[in-house]
Design an enzyme around this catalytic site. Structure first.
Site, PDB file in Angstrom:
ATOM      1  N   LYS A 134     -14.175  -2.865   2.296  1.00 41.98           N
ATOM      2  CA  LYS A 134     -12.811  -3.485   2.581  1.00 41.98           C
ATOM      3  C   LYS A 134     -13.020  -4.718   3.311  1.00 41.98           C
ATOM      4  CE  LYS A 134     -10.063   0.217   0.976  1.00 41.98           C
ATOM      5  NZ  LYS A 134      -9.000  -0.186   0.058  1.00 41.98           N
ATOM      6  N   ASP A 162     -12.787  -5.482  -1.464  1.00 42.85           N
ATOM      7  CA  ASP A 162     -11.033  -5.193  -1.725  1.00 42.85           C
ATOM      8  C   ASP A 162     -10.543  -5.751  -0.649  1.00 42.85           C
ATOM      9  OD1 ASP A 162      -8.799  -4.278  -2.370  1.00 42.85           O
ATOM     10  OD2 ASP A 162      -9.168  -2.237  -2.282  1.00 42.85           O
ATOM     11  N   GLU A 191     -11.413  -7.569  -5.184  1.00 40.56           N
ATOM     12  CA  GLU A 191     -10.128  -7.287  -5.549  1.00 40.56           C
ATOM     13  C   GLU A 191      -8.945  -7.800  -4.876  1.00 40.56           C
ATOM     14  OE1 GLU A 191      -9.566  -2.841  -5.439  1.00 40.56           O
ATOM     15  OE2 GLU A 191     -11.791  -2.543  -5.462  1.00 40.56           O
ATOM     16  N   ASP A 214      -5.849  -5.097  -9.024  1.00 39.34           N
ATOM     17  CA  ASP A 214      -5.612  -3.799  -8.763  1.00 39.34           C
ATOM     18  C   ASP A 214      -4.256  -3.469  -8.555  1.00 39.34           C
ATOM     19  OD1 ASP A 214      -5.620  -1.337  -7.329  1.00 39.34           O
ATOM     20  OD2 ASP A 214      -6.788  -1.786  -5.588  1.00 39.34           O
ATOM     21  N   LYS A 236      -6.237   3.179 -10.810  1.00 41.27           N
ATOM     22  CA  LYS A 236      -6.132   4.336  -9.933  1.00 41.27           C
ATOM     23  C   LYS A 236      -5.007   5.447 -10.478  1.00 41.27           C
ATOM     24  CE  LYS A 236      -7.546   1.797  -5.647  1.00 41.27           C
ATOM     25  NZ  LYS A 236      -7.150   0.862  -4.895  1.00 41.27           N
TER      26      LYS A 236
END
Length: 323
Positions: A134, A162, A191, A214, A236
């Site tokens: 992240k 991300d 992302e 995303d 997701k």
């Protein structure tokens, strides 16, 4: 004879799990158990705070309405909040034996914290070295330096990053400046680096760092298409919707020559094992993004292989409704 039980779970989270603007202290969701004759089907409905459009209360209300109709012989509606559509379609697919049992339990480890610990863990990783970090939580420059150090030290490592749209274009450029151009191709994707799609596209074109969509996937105007600098679509299911919707997205993504990655929305172990089955079925050549179980302090009904977390049985959960 159709029978239903709807359960509610609440699992304590490890300290320090922050979603956008709020600390997540417990993960709360619903578990559906469908029964028809001898056959059973399970599904999980767990909207993710700060990310899902529906709240848990709204999801519960929609699920109850659908389940009451299902017991009376109706099929589930197509027009449902995403988490409800996903959970009910999983339960129906299990009941109909349409969701294959084989699962892909490989996971791209979710890394945060100390770069030295990270290095040791990644060095010890067998097989294909793919990890997720992240970024955007600290200074962009710090993120760039850590990514650069890891890629330099581990020549066979590929990173998925991300940013959750957290950077301005200037901050994204600050990140890129600290990643050597020769290493950038080993960033599998970043992302949604910037606040807008257009800025993210420009960033990818100008830096040579591939991006993935995303958040965009859930927006009404989004279409899957091949475009310069875009390498992947992150799917997701809890945020996207039914199994049919996920299948269509994967198909569109592969037809566009892009990588489709099935990814977690911090579901319980039951939902995660179903995502692992979905990944094995729809994206067998891609390691899914499912390394979120250790953010929780317990598993629910279905254990994840090799996890040592305690497992809550169905009998330990609150029953919301039973037919």
């Amino acid at each position: 004879m159709r029978r239903v039980t709807l359960y509610r779970y609440s699992v304590p989270m490890e300290a320090g799990v922050v979603l956008r603007n709020q600390r997540l202290k417990t993960r709360d969701g619903l578990i559906v158990r469908l029964q028809e004759g001898e056959r059973l089907g399970w599904g999980e409905i767990a909207p993710l705070p700060e990310f899902s459009v529906e709240t848990l209360a709204e999801a519960e209300s929609a699920a109850l309405e659908q389940l009451q109709s299902w017991v009376a012989g109706q099929a589930f509606s197509d027009a449902l909040p995403p988490s409800v559509a996903f959970g009910l379609s999983c339960a129906q697919a299990e009941l109909d034996q349409h969701l294959p049992q084989a699962a892909d339990y490989r996971k791209a480890p979710l890394c945060s914290g100390d770069p030295d610990e990270l290095f040791e863990m990644l060095q010890a990783m067998p097989g294909e070295k793919v990890a997720k970090i992240k970024v955007g939580l600290y200074e962009a420059v710090r993120d760039g330096m850590i990514v650069n150090v890891l890629l330099e030290a581990l020549p066979d490592l590929k990173l998925r990053l991300d940013a959750n749209r957290s950077w301005t274009r200037a901050k994204a450029d600050g990140f890129a400046r600290y990643v050597a151009p020769s290493l950038r191709s080993r960033i599998a994707f970043l992302e949604e680096p910037c606040k807008t799609r257009e800025e993210s596209r420009e960033f990818a074109r100008e830096t040579g760092i591939s991006i993935a969509w995303d958040e965009s996937v859930r927006e009404a105007d989004f279409r899957v298409e091949a475009e310069p600098g875009v390498s992947a679509i992150v799917i997701k299911p809890t945020l996207v919707g039914s199994l049919a919707r996920c299948q269509q997205l994967v198909k569109d993504t592969h037809q566009a020559g892009l990588t489709a990655v099935i990814s977690s929305s911090i579901e319980s172990s039951l939902g995660l094992t179903q995502l692992a089955r979905l990944a094995h079925w729809l994206t067998p050549d891609t390691i899914p993004g499912l390394d979120t179980l250790d953010l929780m302090q317990a598993q629910v009904i279905q254990g994840w292989p090799e996890s040592t977390l305690p497992l809550l049985a169905a009998e330990q959960l609150d029953v919301v409704w039973q037919s």
